[in-house]
Design a protein around this motif. Structure first.
Motif, short mmCIF file in Angstrom:
data_model
loop_
_atom_site.label_atom_id
_atom_site.label_comp_id
_atom_site.label_asym_id
_atom_site.label_seq_id
_atom_site.Cartn_x
_atom_site.Cartn_y
_atom_site.Cartn_z
N ALA A 9 0.86 -1.18 0.00
CA ALA A 9 0.00 0.00 0.00
C ALA A 9 0.89 1.23 0.00
CB ALA A 9 -0.90 0.01 1.23
N VAL A 10 0.46 2.27 -0.67
CA VAL A 10 1.24 3.51 -0.80
C VAL A 10 0.63 4.58 0.09
CG1 VAL A 10 1.93 5.32 -2.41
CG2 VAL A 10 1.95 2.92 -3.14
N PHE A 11 1.50 5.26 0.85
CA PHE A 11 1.09 6.38 1.70
C PHE A 11 1.78 7.64 1.16
CE2 PHE A 11 1.76 2.79 4.89
CZ PHE A 11 0.50 2.26 4.70
N CYS A 12 1.18 8.25 0.14
CA CYS A 12 1.79 9.40 -0.52
C CYS A 12 2.05 10.56 0.43
CB CYS A 12 0.90 9.87 -1.68
SG CYS A 12 0.80 8.71 -3.04
N GLU A 13 1.13 10.78 1.38
CA GLU A 13 1.25 11.93 2.28
C GLU A 13 2.51 11.88 3.15
OE1 GLU A 13 -1.10 8.69 4.25
OE2 GLU A 13 -1.22 9.66 2.30
N THR A 14 3.05 10.67 3.40
CA THR A 14 4.26 10.54 4.22
C THR A 14 5.45 10.02 3.42
OG1 THR A 14 3.62 8.31 4.92
CG2 THR A 14 2.96 10.16 6.36
N ASN A 15 5.25 9.81 2.11
CA ASN A 15 6.30 9.28 1.25
C ASN A 15 6.79 7.92 1.74
OD1 ASN A 15 7.71 9.65 -1.17
ND2 ASN A 15 9.56 10.30 -0.08
N GLU A 16 5.82 7.09 2.15
CA GLU A 16 6.13 5.77 2.67
C GLU A 16 5.20 4.74 2.00
OE1 GLU A 16 7.51 6.41 7.22
OE2 GLU A 16 5.41 6.88 6.78
N ILE A 38 7.97 1.14 5.07
CA ILE A 38 9.24 1.44 4.43
C ILE A 38 9.15 2.80 3.72
CG2 ILE A 38 9.83 -1.00 4.08
CD1 ILE A 38 9.02 -0.56 1.07
N THR A 39 10.30 3.32 3.33
CA THR A 39 10.34 4.52 2.49
C THR A 39 9.77 4.16 1.13
OG1 THR A 39 12.32 5.27 3.64
CG2 THR A 39 11.88 6.26 1.49
N LEU A 40 8.99 5.05 0.57
CA LEU A 40 8.29 4.79 -0.69
C LEU A 40 9.29 4.56 -1.84
CD1 LEU A 40 5.49 4.69 -2.06
CD2 LEU A 40 5.74 7.13 -2.52
N PRO A 41 9.22 3.38 -2.49
CA PRO A 41 10.03 3.14 -3.69
C PRO A 41 9.52 3.99 -4.85
CG PRO A 41 9.31 1.08 -2.69
CD PRO A 41 8.52 2.19 -2.05
N GLN A 42 10.18 3.89 -6.00
CA GLN A 42 9.86 4.74 -7.14
C GLN A 42 8.58 4.36 -7.87
OE1 GLN A 42 13.27 4.90 -9.69
NE2 GLN A 42 14.41 6.21 -8.30
N TYR A 121 -4.00 -6.82 1.91
CA TYR A 121 -4.14 -5.39 1.63
C TYR A 121 -4.41 -4.63 2.92
CZ TYR A 121 -5.68 -0.93 -0.19
OH TYR A 121 -5.81 0.41 -0.43
N SER A 122 -5.27 -5.18 3.77
CA SER A 122 -5.55 -4.55 5.06
C SER A 122 -4.31 -4.52 5.94
CB SER A 122 -6.69 -5.29 5.78
OG SER A 122 -7.87 -5.18 5.03
N LEU A 123 -3.52 -5.58 5.89
CA LEU A 123 -2.26 -5.59 6.65
C LEU A 123 -1.31 -4.50 6.13
CD1 LEU A 123 -1.71 -9.44 6.93
CD2 LEU A 123 -1.89 -7.85 8.87
N ALA A 124 -1.21 -4.39 4.81
CA ALA A 124 -0.33 -3.37 4.23
C ALA A 124 -0.78 -1.96 4.66
CB ALA A 124 -0.31 -3.49 2.71
N ARG A 125 -2.08 -1.73 4.67
CA ARG A 125 -2.61 -0.43 5.12
C ARG A 125 -2.34 -0.22 6.62
NH1 ARG A 125 -3.21 3.32 1.94
NH2 ARG A 125 -4.64 4.31 3.37
N HIS A 126 -2.37 -1.30 7.39
CA HIS A 126 -2.12 -1.23 8.83
C HIS A 126 -0.67 -0.82 9.13
CE1 HIS A 126 -2.75 -2.03 13.06
NE2 HIS A 126 -1.67 -2.79 13.07
N ALA A 127 0.23 -1.06 8.20
CA ALA A 127 1.64 -0.72 8.40
C ALA A 127 1.83 0.77 8.69
CB ALA A 127 2.47 -1.13 7.19
N LYS A 128 0.88 1.58 8.29
CA LYS A 128 0.93 3.02 8.56
C LYS A 128 1.00 3.29 10.07
CE LYS A 128 -1.58 6.06 6.20
NZ LYS A 128 -2.75 6.81 5.67
#
Length: 153
Positions: A9-16, A38-42, A121-128
């Motif tokens: 999952a991508v968290f654009c607001e935090t670049n993660e 993690i830090t957002l890849p490209q 997907y829910s787990l990936a979102r939970h990583a936030k």
């Protein structure tokens, strides 16, 4: 043969980005689950490849012998199934996943529809909501339980 599902999952607001993985036995019971921020890849494909790497490493750390690594990214699944070296931006991650795959007695790569991958997907979102990597044995984090129960039923 255990199913090891992954998603990102991508968290654009935090670049993660968030990575999620769940390992289930043939009865659908959770063996382990994990999330990592993690830090957002490209690219989104790199996020998915990073999630696949996180999932296979988790399976390896648990000393599992036979797995099916399953994700909802056709691009990553095709790259993993292709015997040729990947020259994509995520090619180094594909090479690393294949390296880890060789340590299993049996390791298959499979594509699954997004709707069948709701727990990861829910787990990936939970990583936030976590710092670094967090792993649960025979469980998922409390906010994911309802998604797991809906997926099982």
């Amino acid at each position: 043969m255990l199913k090891v599902n992954y998603d990102g999952a991508v968290f654009c607001e935090t670049n993660e980005a968030g990575l999620g993985a769940v390992i289930r036995n043939s009865a659908g019971r959770v063996v382990a689950s994990g999330v990592e921020r993690i830090t957002l890849p490209q690219s989104v494909a790199e996020v998915e490849a990073a999630a696949a790497r996180r999932a296979i490493v988790l399976a390896k750390e648990l000393n599992l012998s036979s797995i099916t690594l399953e994700g909802d990214s056709e691009i990553i699944t095709r790259a993993l199934q292709d015997a040729e070296q990947s020259f994509a931006t995520f090619g180094n991650l594909i090479d690393e996943i294949r390296f880890h795959a060789d340590s299993f007695l049996n390791c298959n790569f499979s594509y699954v529809e997004r709707k069948e991958n709701s727990v990861t997907y829910s787990l990936a979102r939970h990583a936030k909501h976590v710092s670094g990597l967090v792993v649960w044995r025979e469980d998922v984090p409390p906010p994911i339980v309802s998604v797991l129960l809906a997926d099982s039923g």
